[in-house]
Design a protein around this motif. Sequence first.
Motif, PDB file in Angstrom:
ATOM      1  N   GLY A   1       0.787  -1.223   0.000  1.00 52.62           N
ATOM      2  CA  GLY A   1       0.000   0.000   0.000  1.00 52.62           C
ATOM      3  C   GLY A   1       0.819   1.273   0.000  1.00 52.62           C
ATOM      4  N   VAL A   2       2.137   1.176   0.205  1.00 55.21           N
ATOM      5  CA  VAL A   2       3.018   2.352   0.185  1.00 55.21           C
ATOM      6  C   VAL A   2       3.790   2.354  -1.133  1.00 55.21           C
ATOM      7  CG1 VAL A   2       4.899   3.569   1.315  1.00 55.21           C
ATOM      8  CG2 VAL A   2       3.221   2.333   2.691  1.00 55.21           C
TER       9      VAL A   2
ATOM     10  N   ARG B   1       5.204  11.629  10.796  1.00 57.89           N
ATOM     11  CA  ARG B   1       6.143  10.981  11.712  1.00 57.89           C
ATOM     12  C   ARG B   1       6.196   9.474  11.536  1.00 57.89           C
ATOM     13  NH1 ARG B   1       4.941  12.095  17.899  1.00 57.89           N
ATOM     14  NH2 ARG B   1       3.146  10.772  17.459  1.00 57.89           N
ATOM     15  N   ASP B   2       5.069   8.871  11.188  1.00 57.53           N
ATOM     16  CA  ASP B   2       4.988   7.419  11.286  1.00 57.53           C
ATOM     17  C   ASP B   2       4.024   6.879  10.239  1.00 57.53           C
ATOM     18  OD1 ASP B   2       5.182   4.842  12.184  1.00 57.53           O
ATOM     19  OD2 ASP B   2       4.236   5.184  14.121  1.00 57.53           O
ATOM     20  N   VAL B   3       4.396   5.762   9.636  1.00 55.77           N
ATOM     21  CA  VAL B   3       3.486   5.008   8.776  1.00 55.77           C
ATOM     22  C   VAL B   3       3.136   3.729   9.522  1.00 55.77           C
ATOM     23  CG1 VAL B   3       3.252   3.751   6.602  1.00 55.77           C
ATOM     24  CG2 VAL B   3       4.430   5.949   6.633  1.00 55.77           C
TER      25      VAL B   3
ATOM     26  N   ALA C   1       0.575  -4.367   5.808  1.00 55.86           N
ATOM     27  CA  ALA C   1      -0.120  -3.430   4.915  1.00 55.86           C
ATOM     28  C   ALA C   1      -0.395  -2.126   5.651  1.00 55.86           C
ATOM     29  CB  ALA C   1      -1.424  -4.041   4.407  1.00 55.86           C
ATOM     30  N   VAL C   2      -0.294  -1.008   4.968  1.00 52.42           N
ATOM     31  CA  VAL C   2      -0.484   0.285   5.595  1.00 52.42           C
ATOM     32  C   VAL C   2      -1.931   0.462   6.039  1.00 52.42           C
ATOM     33  CG1 VAL C   2      -0.988   1.498   3.418  1.00 52.42           C
ATOM     34  CG2 VAL C   2      -0.013   2.748   5.348  1.00 52.42           C
TER      35      VAL C   2
ATOM     36  N   ALA D   1      -5.442   5.421   6.087  1.00 56.67           N
ATOM     37  CA  ALA D   1      -4.883   5.318   4.740  1.00 56.67           C
ATOM     38  C   ALA D   1      -4.921   3.882   4.250  1.00 56.67           C
ATOM     39  CB  ALA D   1      -3.446   5.833   4.721  1.00 56.67           C
ATOM     40  N   ASP D   2      -5.491   3.699   3.061  1.00 60.48           N
ATOM     41  CA  ASP D   2      -5.375   2.417   2.352  1.00 60.48           C
ATOM     42  C   ASP D   2      -4.201   2.450   1.381  1.00 60.48           C
ATOM     43  OD1 ASP D   2      -7.967   1.458   3.404  1.00 60.48           O
ATOM     44  OD2 ASP D   2      -8.808   3.010   2.093  1.00 60.48           O
ATOM     45  N   LEU D   3      -3.774   3.685   1.043  1.00 57.99           N
ATOM     46  CA  LEU D   3      -2.735   3.887   0.042  1.00 57.99           C
ATOM     47  C   LEU D   3      -1.916   5.100   0.459  1.00 57.99           C
ATOM     48  CD1 LEU D   3      -2.091   2.646  -2.824  1.00 57.99           C
ATOM     49  CD2 LEU D   3      -3.405   4.550  -3.771  1.00 57.99           C
TER      50      LEU D   3
END
Length: 411
Positions: free
Chosen positions: A122-123, A208-210, A216-217, A230-232
């Motif tokens: 997803g990233v 700051r952070d994913v 998966a994100v 966030a899905d993407l």
Amino acid sequence: MTSNTRVVVIGAGLAGVRLARRLGELGVPALLVGEEEHRPYNRVLLAEVLAGRYAPEVIALPTPAGLTRARVSGIDRAERRVTCADGSVIAYDTLVLATGSNPVLPPLRGLFTTDGAELPEGVHAFRTMDDCLGLSKAVRPGMRAVVIGGGLLGVSAARALAQRGAQVVLAQQSERLMERQLDPGASGLVLRHLEELGVEVHTECRVRDVRCVGGAVRSVEMSDGYALDADLVVLACGVHPRVGLAQIAGLDVRKGVVVDDELRTSDPHIRAIGDCAQHADTVYGLATPALEQADVLAELLASEAGRSANASARYTGTRSLTRLTLAGQDFLDLAAFGEPTPRPGDDVIQLADATRGTYRKVVVRDDRLVGGVLVGELGTVGALARAWEGAEPLPSDGGPLLHLLTNDGGS
């Protein structure tokens, strides 16, 4: 396998393809080595592919006859040969580095998988055709997409995703969009354009952070603790010159591969052009300088090969104009050149029409046009750019300049 070619060009982007084609026209044999499996393409138009406006083949470049698909893994300067990852060896008399640039991947927590080898599901970076096709496959109407970065690439990506039906949030660290190219007035029009497409824009916002679940994100967290579902996630944080090969080979590398006015590196048998090259302390990272460098180098190499060409050709820098044209139903056209932010004592002429969404501004210093920015209805941009590039004194009454700003037939 060993092959011998007088000129070997590493990199099949705009600069490398332009050089190989010009050399072919001048009768100089050249081997172009590109590692992407796709036909060479115009990277500037990737956002239009992502938006669904163009199919990938529409932005393909004419492919030179001498194109080899391989990843170069090393340069042997003493033997004048390059080694490829598949074990093949290519000899050269002159080597040209047109290796381009890589996307900047910000140092965010959770951005990389445990082995550091790839981005979480997803990233996506947004730099290559594979990046673009991966995003196109992943995006769906209604999905939540976060674009990190509000420069030229981030604005293009956010707009394209919104046109594909995604719920888009754009997170920009600085105080306004495209701050390197645009002044506050023009930047505000770009912001309004995105918001009219449904894009939610956050400026002065540090990510700051994913956060990922099961690889998966799931969300993006800001420095103030605010989280965006966030899905993407699209990383549009800029690029840096791709100089790894040059560094390993021991060439002079600073921000980019250092070159002189003949595009020659610290090794007299190796040249560099495009995004990877640093000329007069400048790394341009733009299409126009890359094409101009390719044209100059083609003339020089053809002259050295005994072909009739301009032996006195030199690259002395580019006064480049940045232009972004996003076509389709929600049209956006903008251009910026020179210094659009005035210094004390500069004269400024500015015209804005909020109803039509147009904005035109030029900066004059010592009776010379030194910069400008235009959004919407760019019929005047050609004439203004010529006046800027010529650096000629303007008439003192200002009439012709005002005519350039208001006459849409000026281009």
